[in-house]
Write an enzyme that holds these catalytic residues in place. Structure first.
Site, PDB file in Angstrom:
ATOM      1  N   GLY A  45       0.832  -1.195   0.000  1.00 31.19           N
ATOM      2  CA  GLY A  45       0.000   0.000   0.000  1.00 31.19           C
ATOM      3  C   GLY A  45       0.865   1.242   0.000  1.00 31.19           C
ATOM      4  CD  GLN A  50       3.344   5.652   2.745  1.00 31.31           C
ATOM      5  OE1 GLN A  50       2.349   5.136   2.252  1.00 31.31           O
ATOM      6  NE2 GLN A  50       4.335   4.942   3.249  1.00 31.31           N
ATOM      7  CB  CYS A 107       5.295   2.036   7.387  1.00 31.37           C
ATOM      8  SG  CYS A 107       4.790   3.567   6.577  1.00 31.37           S
ATOM      9  CG  LEU A 108       6.507   1.034   1.232  1.00 32.70           C
ATOM     10  CD1 LEU A 108       5.868   1.355  -0.108  1.00 32.70           C
ATOM     11  CD2 LEU A 108       7.642   0.039   1.064  1.00 32.70           C
ATOM     12  CG  HIS A 149      -0.371   1.058   7.252  1.00 35.00           C
ATOM     13  ND1 HIS A 149       0.576   0.602   8.147  1.00 35.00           N
ATOM     14  CD2 HIS A 149       0.264   1.972   6.468  1.00 35.00           C
ATOM     15  CE1 HIS A 149       1.726   1.231   7.913  1.00 35.00           C
ATOM     16  NE2 HIS A 149       1.562   2.049   6.895  1.00 35.00           N
ATOM     17  CD  GLU A 150      -1.235   2.437   2.692  1.00 31.93           C
ATOM     18  OE1 GLU A 150      -0.864   3.626   2.608  1.00 31.93           O
ATOM     19  OE2 GLU A 150      -0.453   1.520   2.993  1.00 31.93           O
ATOM     20  CG  HIS A 153       0.146   6.515   5.589  1.00 34.08           C
ATOM     21  ND1 HIS A 153       1.218   7.109   6.207  1.00 34.08           N
ATOM     22  CD2 HIS A 153       0.524   5.239   5.327  1.00 34.08           C
ATOM     23  CE1 HIS A 153       2.207   6.219   6.324  1.00 34.08           C
ATOM     24  NE2 HIS A 153       1.803   5.076   5.805  1.00 34.08           N
TER      25      HIS A 153
HETATM   26 ZN    ZN Z   1       2.748   3.278   5.773  1.00 37.48          ZN
END
Ligand code: ZN
Length: 187
Positions: A45, A50, A107-108, A149-150, A153
């Site tokens: 995701g 991000q 998480c990226l 999670h997204e 964000h």
């Molecule tokens: Zn993340």
């Protein structure tokens, strides 16, 4: 085009996303670039925050994950999650429909950090698609986790915000290091 993924410490990650009122070419291009960026980074995701753009836009694709199952229900019928991947969601709203469970999450924007996070095991999602369609579906397993999670964000919330004080404490040295590296130059 592959975009730069900003890491913890960058202010965009704490910004609440603006709602996307109309889909124009710029939004379509951003969504396509976010998909490419997510795949390149081997993530499940990615949220607009991000890539430094505080908008209510995220992409999710759990179809490449075999060891953590997902389920999806549309109009009360079970659907193979892979059939609806990748998902590009605008202005998503999420409500929990099952009790919480704990699972490992990364998480990226936090390279190298994994943590056990407790979240509802299944959710109902309402969102708009790029084509302007209103989407309502229910999801569970890894897909539910990725969607929450997204969605976090998009509201400036990060997975570490869900940690217990104790778990957060133990991650502090790594978070401090990341946070210094993640600050944009000149800030
Ligand atoms: Zn993340």
């Amino acid at each position: 085009m592959i975009l730069e993924i900003v890491t913890y410490g960058h202010p965009a990650l704490r910004a609440k996303g603006r709602r996307v009122a109309a889909v124009d070419e710029r939004i379509e291009k951003l969504a396509a670039d976010m998909l490419e960026t997510m795949r390149d980074a081997e993530g499940v995701g990615l949220a607009a925050q991000q890539v430094g753009r505080p908008l209510q836009l995220c992409v999710v694709d759990v179809s490449g994950v075999e060891d953590r199952p997902s389920w999806l229900r549309v109009d009360g019928k079970d659907v193979d999650p892979a059939a609806l991947m990748p998902m590009i969601l605008l202005n998503p709203e999420i409500e929990p429909i099952e009790a919480v469970e704990t699972g490992v999450e990364g998480c990226l924007s936090f390279p190298g950090i994994l943590a056990d996070i407790t979240r509802p095991a299944a959710v109902r999602v309402r969102a708009r698609t790029l084509a302007g369609k209103h989407l309502v579906f229910e999801a569970g397993g890894l897909l539910a986790r990725a969607l929450q999670h997204e969605h976090d964000h998009l509201n400036g919330i990060l997975f570490i915000d869900h940690l217990s004080a104790e778990d957060r404490e133990s991650l502090l040295p790594e978070l401090d290091k990341l946070s210094r590296a993640g600050m944009p130059r000149g800030v």
